[in-house]
Design a protein around this motif. Structure first.
Motif, short mmCIF file in Angstrom:
data_model
loop_
_atom_site.label_atom_id
_atom_site.label_comp_id
_atom_site.label_asym_id
_atom_site.label_seq_id
_atom_site.Cartn_x
_atom_site.Cartn_y
_atom_site.Cartn_z
N ARG A 152 0.83 -1.21 0.00
CA ARG A 152 0.00 0.00 0.00
C ARG A 152 0.87 1.26 0.00
O ARG A 152 0.53 2.26 -0.66
N LYS A 153 1.97 1.21 0.72
CA LYS A 153 2.90 2.36 0.71
C LYS A 153 3.41 2.64 -0.69
O LYS A 153 3.52 3.80 -1.12
N ILE A 154 3.71 1.59 -1.43
CA ILE A 154 4.22 1.76 -2.79
C ILE A 154 3.15 2.39 -3.67
O ILE A 154 3.43 3.32 -4.45
N GLU A 155 1.91 1.92 -3.58
CA GLU A 155 0.82 2.46 -4.39
C GLU A 155 0.58 3.93 -4.05
O GLU A 155 0.37 4.77 -4.94
N GLU A 156 0.56 4.24 -2.78
CA GLU A 156 0.35 5.63 -2.36
C GLU A 156 1.47 6.54 -2.86
O GLU A 156 1.22 7.66 -3.33
N LEU A 157 2.69 6.05 -2.75
CA LEU A 157 3.83 6.86 -3.18
C LEU A 157 3.80 7.05 -4.69
O LEU A 157 4.07 8.15 -5.20
N LYS A 158 3.46 6.00 -5.44
CA LYS A 158 3.37 6.13 -6.90
C LYS A 158 2.30 7.14 -7.28
O LYS A 158 2.51 7.98 -8.18
N LYS A 159 1.16 7.06 -6.61
CA LYS A 159 0.07 8.00 -6.91
C LYS A 159 0.50 9.43 -6.61
O LYS A 159 0.23 10.35 -7.40
N ARG A 160 1.18 9.61 -5.49
CA ARG A 160 1.65 10.95 -5.15
C ARG A 160 2.68 11.46 -6.14
O ARG A 160 2.66 12.64 -6.52
N LEU A 161 3.54 10.58 -6.59
CA LEU A 161 4.55 10.98 -7.58
C LEU A 161 3.89 11.34 -8.91
O LEU A 161 4.33 12.27 -9.59
N GLU A 162 2.86 10.57 -9.30
CA GLU A 162 2.14 10.90 -10.54
C GLU A 162 1.48 12.27 -10.44
O GLU A 162 1.50 13.05 -11.39
N GLU A 163 0.86 12.54 -9.28
CA GLU A 163 0.24 13.85 -9.09
C GLU A 163 1.27 14.96 -9.13
O GLU A 163 1.05 16.02 -9.73
N GLN A 164 2.40 14.70 -8.48
CA GLN A 164 3.46 15.71 -8.50
C GLN A 164 3.99 15.91 -9.92
O GLN A 164 4.30 17.05 -10.31
#
Length: 293
Positions: A152-164
């Motif tokens: 879940r940490k990986i998915e959240e971080l990927k999503k945040r990076l995509e938004e950034q």
């Protein structure tokens, strides 16, 4: 992954310290330091013991535990990687893989703020270690929980990076538009400035030409000398006396009796002196007086 689960798992892994057999007396002080939370002192003692037995799986495992608790995660991973176990030591293998996964997770959390890509790599490596532990013991609930948590940490971080990334692209696009607009405005300002300078130059040129034009106009408006002025002035000049007498004589020869009388009347109205009057009518025929019927 919670602190409780992580601590419990580490306590289980650290319990392998009791497995030391031949060197138990030598490392007893190291175990005491570890239990007391003095991990740096325990590392020193375990290191001294490893000099005599560098391949000991028990000493390397305990050294990895001590480094992990001291926050030295790279050193902990290096120590765990030196743990060589046989198939009959399956619990130690599971605990080693689990602790390696925890160490990589800690490295990921430390890098997430400034180096999110490095964090993703650490999280992915942690998942590999948890899968290894589950492969050896599918009933290991701690490894399963940590695997799901890090996923879940990986998915959240990927999503945040995509938004950034999207925000960064939008910002770059906005910056490009702002820069292009600024360039256009600067070009318009330069063009307007050139037009103003050109207009000012034309105005200055006109102002410089105005005095010359005014002078030329004044010269054109000034009265021009007439070609016949000399002749007209000659008409006004007094004629020589001889010429006047000749003109008078010619006039007297041409006067009729009535014209001579008119001359007399005009002389009277002009109050001509007697002698002048006599001179003018000399030689003229005096008209007969009108009869009074």
């Amino acid at each position: 992954m919670t602190r409780f689960r992580l601590a419990a798992a580490l306590c289980v892994a650290a319990s392998s310290i009791a497995w030391l057999q031949p060197q138990r007396d030598r490392v007893a002080a190291g175990n005491e330091k570890f239990a007391a939370g003095k991990y740096d002192e325990a590392i020193v003692i375990y290191g001294e013991a490893l000099v005599d037995d560098p391949e000991s799986p028990l000493l390397n495992f305990n050294m990895g535990d001590a480094n992990y608790k001291a926050g030295k995660y790279d050193e902990a991973i290096a120590s765990f990687s030196r743990v060589r176990t046989s198939d009959d030591q399956r619990p130690r293998q599971v605990n080693t893989a689990y602790n390696v996964g925890n160490a990589h997770y800690r490295l990921g959390t430390a890098a997430e703020a400034e180096k999110p890509q490095d964090a993703l790599k650490e999280y992915a490596t942690a998942l590999v270690a948890y899968r290894r532990a589950l492969g050896m013991d599918h009933t290991d609930q701690d490894s399963k929980f940590n695997y799901e948590f890090v996923s879940r940490k990986i998915e959240e971080l990927k999503k945040r990076l995509e938004e950034q990334q999207q925000q960064q692209e939008q910002q770059e696009q906005q910056d490009q538009q702002d820069q292009q607009q600024q360039q256009e405005e600067e070009q318009q300002q330069d063009s307007q400035k050139q037009q103003d300078q050109q207009q000012q130059g034309e105005q200055d040129q006109q102002q410089e030409q105005q005095p010359e034009q005014k002078q030329e106009q004044a010269e054109q408006d000034a009265p021009q000398p007439q070609e016949q002025a000399g002749a007209e002035e000659q008409k006004d000049e007094p004629q020589p006396q001889g010429a006047a007498q000749n003109a008078g004589e010619e006039a007297r020869e041409d006067l009729s009796p009535s014209e001579a009388a008119s001359v007399i009347d005009t002389a009277r109205s002009d109050e001509v002196q007697p002698d002048e009057f006599a001179r003018r009518v000399q030689g003229a025929v005096v008209a007969e007086p009108l009869q009074d019927w």
